[in-house]
Design an enzyme around this catalytic site. Structure first.
Site, PDB file in Angstrom:
ATOM      1  CG  ASP A  50      -8.487  -9.630  67.665  1.00 52.13           C
ATOM      2  OD1 ASP A  50      -7.892  -9.847  66.591  1.00 52.13           O
ATOM      3  OD2 ASP A  50      -8.004  -9.886  68.782  1.00 52.13           O
ATOM      4  CB  CYS A  79       3.410  -0.258   3.445  1.00 50.98           C
ATOM      5  SG  CYS A  79       2.505  -0.933   4.860  1.00 50.98           S
ATOM      6  CB  CYS A 131      -0.954  -0.014   1.179  1.00 51.68           C
ATOM      7  SG  CYS A 131      -0.174   0.406   2.752  1.00 51.68           S
ATOM      8  CB  CYS A 146       0.189  -2.708   6.818  1.00 54.36           C
ATOM      9  SG  CYS A 146      -0.922  -2.023   5.576  1.00 54.36           S
TER      10      CYS A 146
END
Ligand SMILES: [Zn+2]
Length: 560
Positions: free
Chosen positions: A347, A24, A21, A115
């Site tokens: 406690d 890229c 592409c 990609c």
């Protein structure tokens, strides 16, 4: 302006023809400014084609285009192999979550062989809008966000293959291309998507934000891309807990760093073949980092444990301090769960008086996080109105760091108690007065029988700093004690069958027992403005009763 120059032409042509592409291609040509990546995909493609057209005829491609090693059955049936696929209309498909609530089809897309669509439709406005819809529907309150993406690990393999291809081509022209000369996919994706997110949600992207939106991509079609690496570098792919597959991105990258170029070329097509479909979105997840609320509590009941009292799966008492406080916080912060911690504990039958015991509650994945100090006050009031067994004060938002300081503050403190004592022999006022004169009495305590099941057996020396008595009748008196933290008071009174020496019984030469015990906690927290989330502003202070307050950095601040 179009970012490629004459010298990029050859590489751009090569990549475009093998199914890569435009974005890229920019990455492999080292275009490292953001603007070109952000332009609409179709425009980029047109301009790239125009840019290359001039030379198209003369350009002779001597790219070895080996067919992929494994031709999948499906591809055979379709009569196309990976490369030819490029000339056809690949079926780009985006689907988000399995219910298919968000799905788009883009039939005009040739899926990028590097990609796998990430820099194609997954960074277009349409997709970002869909993610933002999910974010808004999630109901989280946020003023900024961090956006994280997870790409399928085979993307690294494909990137590696494309790199080898380009590197070889450039080598022919005596040019070199290092791994780091390529703009990373994640970077480019960030450049394009972050502004779109900000615009759509109206908040900035901030790496330090506690609110995280994450998108997980997968690409089932090419999942086997990574598998050959395991045979070559078995060491990199060891099964790990909590991992569904050994092919994690980290492991793949590690193997790619190890593998020899020629071995890689033998096993994986360079250029990588073209896939039919783009990635799928496995998950869009929103999560908010924990927030912390702290305060102090008093306990006025002798029948209330600090935390749920459950033995062998059976609940012994219906409520607890932790629940009486946290249930309200969970509801108001719309949090998933909580973790309660406190500076020490008492406690079940011991009341907690004085300024109250410091506590903190971590609220996990809260949907609401912004409160005014007035709202926090109202929340505290709501907790206090809902039960007469406990009361809460100084409720406030604090930072995570403050909790650590609370835990530290627990040690080396003097504790104050008041106890109601019973004696087997009749006593007069004068029989107990000598206790008032005893100062800093050293006692040895063997681990009490009642806690022996959860504490190691040891003898601990503790100090009873002072005692004060108040006579009640022939068999009862009140005893007020100041002791070193960690002293077992009940045992100091009755002696625990001689395991605590000396004890009140042995000092008085009779049998003594404890009927009631209250602890007075006098550590304090100075009330401060509500913490700003994401800031490290410190607003939680502890000190001894009546003393000064220590700030986070240890500076002495002031005495209230
Ligand atoms: Zn691409």
């Amino acid at each position: 302006m179009f970012p490629l120059t004459e010298e990029n032409k050859h590489v751009a042509q090569l990549l475009l023809s093998t199914g890569t592409c435009p974005r890229c291609i920019f990455r492999f040509c080292g275009v490292d400014f953001h603007a070109p990546y952000k332009r609409p995909y179709k425009e980029l493609l047109n301009e790239l084609q125009k840019f290359l057209e001039t030379e198209k005829e003369e350009l002779i491609l001597d790219v070895p285009n080996p067919p992929p090693k494994k031709i999948r059955l499906q591809e055979l049936e379709d009569g196309i192999d990976g490369i030819d696929n490029l000339s056809q209309n690949g079926e780009g498909r985006v689907s988000i979550l399995e219910d298919g609530s968000i799905a788009s089809k883009n039939s005009n897309l040739n899926v990028c062989n590097v990609c796998l669509g990430i820099l194609q439709e997954f960074c277009e406005k349409e997709f970002i809008k869909k993610v933002c819809q999910k974010v808004e529907a999630s109901g989280f309150e946020f003023t900024n966000l961090v956006f994280s993406v997870s790409f399928p690990p085979q993307l690294s393999v494909r990137e590696h293959a494309a790199w080898l291809l380009v590197k070889q081509e450039m080598g022919k022209q005596n040019l070199s291309l290092g791994r780091n000369d390529i703009v990373q996919l994640k970077e480019a994706y960030k450049w394009i998507t972050h502004p779109l997110f900000s615009e759509e949600l109206g908040v900035p992207i901030d790496g330090k934000s506690l609110f995280e939106v994450s998108v997980i991509f997968a690409h089932p079609e090419t999942v086997e891309d990574c598998h050959f690496l395991r045979a070559i570098c078995p060491d990199c792919f060891k099964p790990a807990k909590n991992k569904q597959s050994v092919f994690t991105r980290m492991a793949v990258v590690k193997a790619l760093n190890k593998i020899k170029e020629e071995d890689f070329r033998k096993q994986f097509p360079c250029p990588p073949n073209s896939p039919k479909a783009v990635c799928t979105v496995l998950e869009i997840e929103c999560a908010h980092g924990a927030v912390f609320v702290a305060g102090r509590y008093n306990k006025y009941s002798r029948n209330l444990p600090q935390t749920p009292w459950i033995i062998d799966g059976e609940r012994k008492l219906e409520s607890s301090v932790e629940e009486l406080i946290s249930d309200h916080l969970l509801a108001v912060f719309k949090a998933e769960s909580f973790n309660f911690s406190s500076s020490g504990r008492e406690d079940v039958d011991v009341r907690t008086l004085g300024n109250g015991r410091p506590f903190a509650i971590e609220l996990v994945n809260p949907h609401r996080v912004h409160f005014t100090s007035q709202e926090i006050k109202e929340l505290q009031q709501k907790i206090n109105n809902s039960s007469n067994k406990i009361q809460v004060r100084d409720l406030q938002l604090v930072t995570r760091e403050a909790i650590g300081h609370m835990k530290e503050g627990e040690e080396e403190k003097t504790k104050s108690y008041s106890a109601l004592i019973w004696t087997n022999k009749a006593i007069q006022k004068k029989d107990i007065e000598f206790l008032n004169d005893i100062k800093d009495l050293k006692i040895d305590q063997k681990t009490p029988l009642r806690v022996l099941h959860r504490r190691p057996l040891a003898v601990r020396t503790r100090i009873i700093h002072s005692m004060e008595t108040r006579y009640v009748d022939e068999h009862h008196f009140h005893l007020y004690l100041k002791t070193q933290a960690g002293t077992y008071i009940k045992e100091f009174v009755h002696g625990d069958f001689g395991r605590t020496k000396p004890n009140i019984g042995s000092l008085m030469n009779m049998t003594a027992d404890i009927l009631e015990l209250d602890v007075e906690v006098n550590h304090f927290i100075v009330e401060m403005p509500v913490c700003t989330l994401n800031s490290t502003k410190f607003c939680f202070f502890f000190g001894g009763g009546g003393g000064g307050a220590l700030s986070q950095t240890g500076t002495y601040l002031y005495s209230p």
